[in-house]
Structures are given as C-alpha cells and as structure tokens.
Design a protein around this motif. Sequence first.
Motif, PDB file in Angstrom:
ATOM      1  N   ILE A 176      40.234  29.824  42.074  1.00 33.86           N
ATOM      2  CA  ILE A 176      38.952  29.384  42.631  1.00 33.86           C
ATOM      3  C   ILE A 176      38.272  30.536  43.363  1.00 33.86           C
ATOM      4  O   ILE A 176      37.055  30.740  43.258  1.00 33.86           O
ATOM      5  N   LYS A 177      39.041  31.329  44.062  1.00 29.52           N
ATOM      6  CA  LYS A 177      38.467  32.458  44.782  1.00 29.52           C
ATOM      7  C   LYS A 177      37.889  33.494  43.827  1.00 29.52           C
ATOM      8  O   LYS A 177      36.792  34.038  44.057  1.00 29.52           O
ATOM      9  N   ASP A 178      38.585  33.781  42.712  1.00 26.57           N
ATOM     10  CA  ASP A 178      38.066  34.731  41.728  1.00 26.57           C
ATOM     11  C   ASP A 178      36.791  34.217  41.078  1.00 26.57           C
ATOM     12  O   ASP A 178      35.838  34.976  40.833  1.00 26.57           O
ATOM     13  N   ASN A 179      36.726  32.908  40.780  1.00 33.36           N
ATOM     14  CA  ASN A 179      35.514  32.334  40.185  1.00 33.36           C
ATOM     15  C   ASN A 179      34.320  32.447  41.125  1.00 33.36           C
ATOM     16  O   ASN A 179      33.203  32.771  40.704  1.00 33.36           O
ATOM     17  N   ASP A 180      34.530  32.187  42.387  1.00 34.03           N
ATOM     18  CA  ASP A 180      33.437  32.320  43.357  1.00 34.03           C
ATOM     19  C   ASP A 180      32.962  33.761  43.445  1.00 34.03           C
ATOM     20  O   ASP A 180      31.756  34.043  43.546  1.00 34.03           O
ATOM     21  N   SER A 181      33.875  34.707  43.390  1.00 34.25           N
ATOM     22  CA  SER A 181      33.488  36.119  43.465  1.00 34.25           C
ATOM     23  C   SER A 181      32.670  36.528  42.240  1.00 34.25           C
ATOM     24  O   SER A 181      31.665  37.249  42.350  1.00 34.25           O
ATOM     25  N   ASN A 182      33.087  36.086  41.057  1.00 31.04           N
ATOM     26  CA  ASN A 182      32.330  36.406  39.840  1.00 31.04           C
ATOM     27  C   ASN A 182      30.940  35.785  39.852  1.00 31.04           C
ATOM     28  O   ASN A 182      29.962  36.390  39.396  1.00 31.04           O
ATOM     29  N   ASN A 183      30.818  34.581  40.356  1.00 31.98           N
ATOM     30  CA  ASN A 183      29.509  33.928  40.429  1.00 31.98           C
ATOM     31  C   ASN A 183      28.561  34.686  41.362  1.00 31.98           C
ATOM     32  O   ASN A 183      27.363  34.827  41.084  1.00 31.98           O
ATOM     33  N   ASN A 184      29.104  35.174  42.448  1.00 31.90           N
ATOM     34  CA  ASN A 184      28.262  35.931  43.379  1.00 31.90           C
ATOM     35  C   ASN A 184      27.770  37.230  42.749  1.00 31.90           C
ATOM     36  O   ASN A 184      26.626  37.671  42.950  1.00 31.90           O
ATOM     37  N   LYS A 185      28.618  37.869  41.936  1.00 26.09           N
ATOM     38  CA  LYS A 185      28.207  39.103  41.259  1.00 26.09           C
ATOM     39  C   LYS A 185      27.125  38.838  40.220  1.00 26.09           C
ATOM     40  O   LYS A 185      26.174  39.607  40.059  1.00 26.09           O
TER      41      LYS A 185
END
Length: 221
Positions: A176-185
């Motif tokens: 979940i943390k990796d998905n949130d980071s990719n969405n922000n990018k």
Amino acid sequence: MAQFPLYLNSAMLVLFSCDFRLVTATDRPPAPVNVTVSHLKANSATVSWDVPEGDVIIGYAISQLRKDGQMQRSIREVNTTNRACVLWDLEEDTEYVIQVQSIGLHGESRASKRVQFRTLKETDWVPSNSSNKDDPTVQEMNRNLPLQTGEMIIIVTVLIMWAAVIALFCRQYDIIKDNDSNNNKEKAKPSSEHSTPEHPTGGLLRSKFQNNTPAINIIEV
C-alpha cells in the motif's frame, strides 16, 4: 421324654449355626498371594500382590505397622482392580510389617502372610528412573508427559500463526505504501513537463519564439 424336644431344638440350632458359618466362609474371597515389597526408598515403598483366579475382587485393604508396634496405618480402596499400592510418609531406616486383604462382593478375605521390610537411608544409593519402569509413581509421571507435550505443541502453533499474521500485515502495508508513492509521482509528472522553475507559465518558450522573428522597419513617404 419331656426333655426330648429340648435336645432336638438345641441340635437343630447348632446345625443351623454351622451351616450359616459355612456359607459365610465360602462367600469370602481367598487371601492375596505373592505379596512383595519393591522400589524401596527412604520414605516410600511399593507393595504388590496376586489374586487367585475365579474370584470377583473389587478392592483391597492393607495393614501397615512398624515393627516396634507403633504407627499403625490402614489403607483401604474399593472399585479398583489395582494389584499394587505405594506406601508414602514412611520413616527412613525403619522396619515395617504389612498384610494385604482382598475385598469381594461379600466381604474381606483373610489377611495374607506377614511381609517385613526396611526402608533405606537418605544417603543410600537410589536407582535411576530407567530401572523403575514398573513403579506406579514413575508410571504416573509418565502419564503426565503427553499432556505437557501437547500443551507445548499448541503454544508453538499459536506463536507460528501470530508470526504469519504479522508478516502478512507488514507485507500488505509495504504494498500500500509503494502504491501511494507511485500515485504521487504520477500526479507530479504533467506539471513538470509544461513548465520550468524559472517560468512556470511557459514564458521561456514564448521569448525564444519572439527573438527568432525578423524585425520590420516601416518607412514613411
């Protein structure tokens, strides 16, 4: 002739008493045989015996007496088929005398032969547990071992399940943390392509376009 009925009644009473005693004696079980004492220790000993075949035995009674005539004790147990009993709370280096009786449906048997034994001293050598396999106390301890082993298995299983749940939770959290980071990018990428830090509104491109246009001079007539 008048005394004849009195003698007859007395004889009948004697015969009846003999018959009653005969029936009572035959109903009583036979006395135990092969009474032995083993697993001697300073404060305990094990008494075992045999019972003749063909009789219904529902229990036993043990008479325990110190050789000096003091500290007499009786042990009685019914509704059991045990042929052994552990004597506890004995005094060290002391001689005892015991007798065993069988308990049947119609009473107790005669007492067995007297068996004499002497307890050990505290400093005497005690055999290892491997040589006491037939001791009822050792058998009772061995019965408790599977329960302790089962409890340990349950505890270990619960700990493994908890560890698996925690590991799964940590893995899901990382995803979940990796998905949130990719969405922000992804959200920040379009704005960086159409603007620069110096000219957020694209002014740099417009200035380049104006510099490349040739200048036109108007001459008035």
